[in-house]
Design a protein around this motif. Structure first.
Motif, PDB file in Angstrom:
ATOM      1  N   ALA A  78       0.834  -1.201   0.000  1.00  0.00           N
ATOM      2  CA  ALA A  78       0.000   0.000   0.000  1.00  0.00           C
ATOM      3  C   ALA A  78       0.872   1.255   0.000  1.00  0.00           C
ATOM      4  N   ILE A  79       1.942   1.239   0.790  1.00  0.00           N
ATOM      5  CA  ILE A  79       2.866   2.379   0.835  1.00  0.00           C
ATOM      6  C   ILE A  79       3.528   2.570  -0.526  1.00  0.00           C
ATOM      7  N   ALA A  80       4.029   1.477  -1.099  1.00  0.00           N
ATOM      8  CA  ALA A  80       4.694   1.560  -2.397  1.00  0.00           C
ATOM      9  C   ALA A  80       3.746   2.078  -3.470  1.00  0.00           C
ATOM     10  N   ALA A  81       2.544   1.530  -3.521  1.00  0.00           N
ATOM     11  CA  ALA A  81       1.583   1.938  -4.547  1.00  0.00           C
ATOM     12  C   ALA A  81       1.209   3.408  -4.389  1.00  0.00           C
ATOM     13  N   ALA A  82       1.052   3.856  -3.153  1.00  0.00           N
ATOM     14  CA  ALA A  82       0.677   5.251  -2.913  1.00  0.00           C
ATOM     15  C   ALA A  82       1.791   6.200  -3.352  1.00  0.00           C
ATOM     16  N   LEU A  83       3.026   5.888  -2.982  1.00  0.00           N
ATOM     17  CA  LEU A  83       4.138   6.765  -3.358  1.00  0.00           C
ATOM     18  C   LEU A  83       4.356   6.771  -4.870  1.00  0.00           C
ATOM     19  N   LEU A  84       4.269   5.606  -5.499  1.00  0.00           N
ATOM     20  CA  LEU A  84       4.436   5.540  -6.952  1.00  0.00           C
ATOM     21  C   LEU A  84       3.325   6.297  -7.675  1.00  0.00           C
ATOM     22  N   ALA A  85       2.140   6.278  -7.085  1.00  0.00           N
ATOM     23  CA  ALA A  85       1.004   6.946  -7.724  1.00  0.00           C
ATOM     24  C   ALA A  85       1.070   8.461  -7.593  1.00  0.00           C
ATOM     25  N   LEU A  86       1.551   8.954  -6.460  1.00  0.00           N
ATOM     26  CA  LEU A  86       1.398  10.371  -6.142  1.00  0.00           C
ATOM     27  C   LEU A  86       2.622  11.225  -6.424  1.00  0.00           C
ATOM     28  N   LEU A  87       3.790  10.602  -6.584  1.00  0.00           N
ATOM     29  CA  LEU A  87       5.014  11.380  -6.747  1.00  0.00           C
ATOM     30  C   LEU A  87       5.423  11.529  -8.200  1.00  0.00           C
ATOM     31  N   GLU A  88       5.855  12.732  -8.544  1.00  0.00           N
ATOM     32  CA  GLU A  88       6.558  12.995  -9.790  1.00  0.00           C
ATOM     33  C   GLU A  88       8.049  13.078  -9.463  1.00  0.00           C
TER      34      GLU A  88
ATOM     35  N   ASN B 158      10.986   2.994  -1.528  1.00  0.00           N
ATOM     36  CA  ASN B 158       9.824   3.376  -2.321  1.00  0.00           C
ATOM     37  C   ASN B 158       9.905   4.815  -2.812  1.00  0.00           C
ATOM     38  N   ILE B 159      10.384   5.715  -1.969  1.00  0.00           N
ATOM     39  CA  ILE B 159      10.563   7.101  -2.407  1.00  0.00           C
ATOM     40  C   ILE B 159      11.574   7.156  -3.540  1.00  0.00           C
ATOM     41  N   ALA B 160      12.651   6.367  -3.405  1.00  0.00           N
ATOM     42  CA  ALA B 160      13.674   6.332  -4.459  1.00  0.00           C
ATOM     43  C   ALA B 160      13.102   5.774  -5.757  1.00  0.00           C
ATOM     44  N   MET B 161      12.346   4.687  -5.681  1.00  0.00           N
ATOM     45  CA  MET B 161      11.784   4.090  -6.889  1.00  0.00           C
ATOM     46  C   MET B 161      10.815   5.032  -7.593  1.00  0.00           C
ATOM     47  N   ALA B 162      10.132   5.885  -6.817  1.00  0.00           N
ATOM     48  CA  ALA B 162       9.191   6.839  -7.394  1.00  0.00           C
ATOM     49  C   ALA B 162       9.886   8.082  -7.932  1.00  0.00           C
ATOM     50  N   GLY B 163      11.193   8.187  -7.696  1.00  0.00           N
ATOM     51  CA  GLY B 163      11.919   9.356  -8.178  1.00  0.00           C
ATOM     52  C   GLY B 163      11.790  10.559  -7.275  1.00  0.00           C
ATOM     53  N   GLY B 164      11.263  10.347  -6.066  1.00  0.00           N
ATOM     54  CA  GLY B 164      11.107  11.451  -5.134  1.00  0.00           C
ATOM     55  C   GLY B 164      12.394  11.768  -4.391  1.00  0.00           C
ATOM     56  N   THR B 165      12.362  12.860  -3.649  1.00  0.00           N
ATOM     57  CA  THR B 165      13.492  13.277  -2.834  1.00  0.00           C
ATOM     58  C   THR B 165      13.095  13.186  -1.366  1.00  0.00           C
ATOM     59  N   ARG B 166      13.867  12.419  -0.610  1.00  0.00           N
ATOM     60  CA  ARG B 166      13.585  12.197   0.809  1.00  0.00           C
ATOM     61  C   ARG B 166      14.091  13.381   1.630  1.00  0.00           C
ATOM     62  N   VAL B 167      13.228  13.907   2.517  1.00  0.00           N
ATOM     63  CA  VAL B 167      13.599  15.012   3.399  1.00  0.00           C
ATOM     64  C   VAL B 167      13.342  14.552   4.836  1.00  0.00           C
TER      65      VAL B 167
ATOM     66  N   ASP C  52     -10.939   9.589  -5.201  1.00  0.00           N
ATOM     67  CA  ASP C  52      -9.898  10.013  -6.143  1.00  0.00           C
ATOM     68  C   ASP C  52      -8.519   9.507  -5.715  1.00  0.00           C
ATOM     69  N   LEU C  53      -8.244   9.521  -4.407  1.00  0.00           N
ATOM     70  CA  LEU C  53      -6.962   9.018  -3.919  1.00  0.00           C
ATOM     71  C   LEU C  53      -6.867   7.507  -4.061  1.00  0.00           C
ATOM     72  N   ILE C  54      -7.938   6.801  -3.725  1.00  0.00           N
ATOM     73  CA  ILE C  54      -7.925   5.337  -3.868  1.00  0.00           C
ATOM     74  C   ILE C  54      -7.784   4.949  -5.333  1.00  0.00           C
ATOM     75  N   SER C  55      -8.423   5.679  -6.225  1.00  0.00           N
ATOM     76  CA  SER C  55      -8.296   5.395  -7.660  1.00  0.00           C
ATOM     77  C   SER C  55      -6.845   5.540  -8.104  1.00  0.00           C
ATOM     78  N   ALA C  56      -6.156   6.563  -7.597  1.00  0.00           N
ATOM     79  CA  ALA C  56      -4.750   6.760  -7.959  1.00  0.00           C
ATOM     80  C   ALA C  56      -3.890   5.604  -7.450  1.00  0.00           C
ATOM     81  N   VAL C  57      -4.108   5.199  -6.207  1.00  0.00           N
ATOM     82  CA  VAL C  57      -3.317   4.106  -5.632  1.00  0.00           C
ATOM     83  C   VAL C  57      -3.619   2.797  -6.354  1.00  0.00           C
ATOM     84  N   ARG C  58      -4.875   2.565  -6.682  1.00  0.00           N
ATOM     85  CA  ARG C  58      -5.257   1.334  -7.378  1.00  0.00           C
ATOM     86  C   ARG C  58      -4.586   1.249  -8.750  1.00  0.00           C
ATOM     87  N   THR C  59      -4.387   2.391  -9.398  1.00  0.00           N
ATOM     88  CA  THR C  59      -3.764   2.401 -10.723  1.00  0.00           C
ATOM     89  C   THR C  59      -2.374   1.780 -10.673  1.00  0.00           C
ATOM     90  N   THR C  60      -1.584   2.101  -9.654  1.00  0.00           N
ATOM     91  CA  THR C  60      -0.242   1.513  -9.551  1.00  0.00           C
ATOM     92  C   THR C  60      -0.280   0.136  -8.910  1.00  0.00           C
TER      93      THR C  60
END
Length: 388
Positions: A102-112, A130-139, A251-259
């Motif tokens: 669920a964490i992985a799918a959410a991060l992959l769905a929401l991050l550019e 997961n943040i790295a795989m999504a291309g995000g920057t960890r802070v 809308d958020l669940i739809s985004a997570v379900r997509t990934t």
């Protein structure tokens, strides 16, 4: 081939510390207090429900992509029962392969790529990957001993124009910190004021000791910006079943379900039927489970103090963070590597959770206490060889 095989975003991750130390436990016949899994199964009736589902053909083929209706309805009832949160089981509940998916799918769905994610450090290890795989920057918002409470002024100062979301975890693994209602409300206000999304990992929501768990989704103004993630593994002591869920607005669940559909698509068919029954267990199950774990926590904290560890008593989860410097040790990684041979016990060096500020965890070691009392007592007996 001169080009590295591993995606550079994942450089340095390698094998998880849990796999490495669990292998050491087997090789040395040590008591494994490293990985967070119980050494007894959950309620027999729940196990029987899984067996019955297999034998009657329920869930042996692909379940629905969002999860079986029985479990989605049970998750919705759970959120209403414990937190007064109403979710439509058809559009606002998604069943996943544990909280980790669920964490992985959410991060992959929401991050550019380039989006910033503020998260509590020390991190549960999948957040970093997961943040790295999504291309995000960890802070990092680094939690410091002895109380590991978040500095909310610091949190707000970390927000930039690139900040996309907060990745939060309470009860917190590995420190056992549980956010107070006041802290939760303050963080929610920050998220609202800066128009941030929030992913909240609540896998240990029922494993608190005299502390209230307050979901971010229950705070006014947060319902439309929070993905709440739960897990059956920790609550019902069936960690190998890998059944988790996400609850959020459509809308958020739809985004997570997509990934999610391109990760496992579906999983844990027969176990979904069993977890649906487990979520409807009476309140006494949840209170008795927490009381049992609290007694084990108290047993372990007292014993570790007697050995000579500095002990940071947790308010939730399966884990106790300790300081080895009172034992005359200064390197937790080296300490944990040698502990199986010295004492026949496996633990985890907390430095591996501090990816950005490893010096904060340099002398800290995490022990899991979700074991039978006799196993904990034997572990403490073995650790007594360290006493100065």
């Amino acid at each position: 081939m001169t080009r590295p095989l591993l995606n550079r975003r994942l450089d340095g991750l390698g094998n998880t510390i849990f796999g490495v130390m669990s292998a050491r436990a087997i090789a040395t016949d040590s008591i494994n207090l490293g990985q967070g899994f119980p050494d007894v199964d959950g309620p027999p009736a729940v196990a029987k429900a899984a067996a019955d589902a297999v034998m009657t053909g329920k869930g042996n083929q692909y379940p629905p992509a969002t999860g079986i209706p029985e479990l989605r309805n049970a998750v919705a009832r759970h959120q209403q029962r414990f937190y007064g949160l109403r979710y439509d089981p058809d559009t606002e509940v998604l069943i996943t392969a544990g909280a980790t998916e669920a964490i992985a799918a959410a991060l992959l769905a929401l991050l550019e790529p380039g989006d910033e994610v503020i998260a509590f450090e020390p991190y549960y290890d999948s957040y970093v990957a997961n943040i790295a795989m999504a291309g995000g920057t960890r802070v990092p918002l680094t939690l410091k001993a002895p109380d590991f409470r978040p500095d909310l002024t610091r949190l707000e100062s970390l927000i930039t124009g690139k900040t996309r979301l907060l990745m939060l975890n309470s009860p917190h693994n590995p420190t056992g910190m549980v956010l107070t209602r006041a802290e939760t409300e303050a963080i929610a206000r920050i998220a609202i004021n800066h128009d941030l999304l929030v992913i909240t990992d609540e896998a240990y929501e029922h494993l608190t000791f005299g502390k209230e768990h307050v979901p971010f989704a229950a705070i006014d103004g947060m319902r439309g910006r929070v993905i709440s993630i739960g897990s059956a593994g920790k609550t019902f002591s069936f960690t190998g079943w890998k059944v988790g869920w996400a609850t959020a607005t459509p809308d958020l669940i739809s985004a997570v379900r997509t990934t999610k559909q391109f990760l496992t698509y579906v999983s844990s068919g027969p176990f979904q039927y069993a977890v649906a029954e487990a979520l409807d267990l009476p309140d006494s199950y949840y209170t008795d489970m927490a009381a049992d774990l609290r007694a084990k926590r108290d047993l372990m904290t007292a014993g570790l103090k007697e050995v000579g560890f500095g002990v940071y008593q947790p308010d939730g989860t399966y884990f106790i963070t300790t300081d080895i410097s009172p034992l005359g040790e200064q390197d937790a990684m080296e300490f944990c590597r040698g502990l199986p041979d010295r004492a026949g016990v496996v633990a985890i060096p907390s430095a591996v959770f501090y990816d950005d500020h490893p010096e904060e965890g340099r002398t800290m070691v995490r022990f899991a206490f979700c074991k039978r009392p006799e196993v904990l007592k034997e572990a403490l007996s073995r650790l007594s060889v360290l006493a100065r």
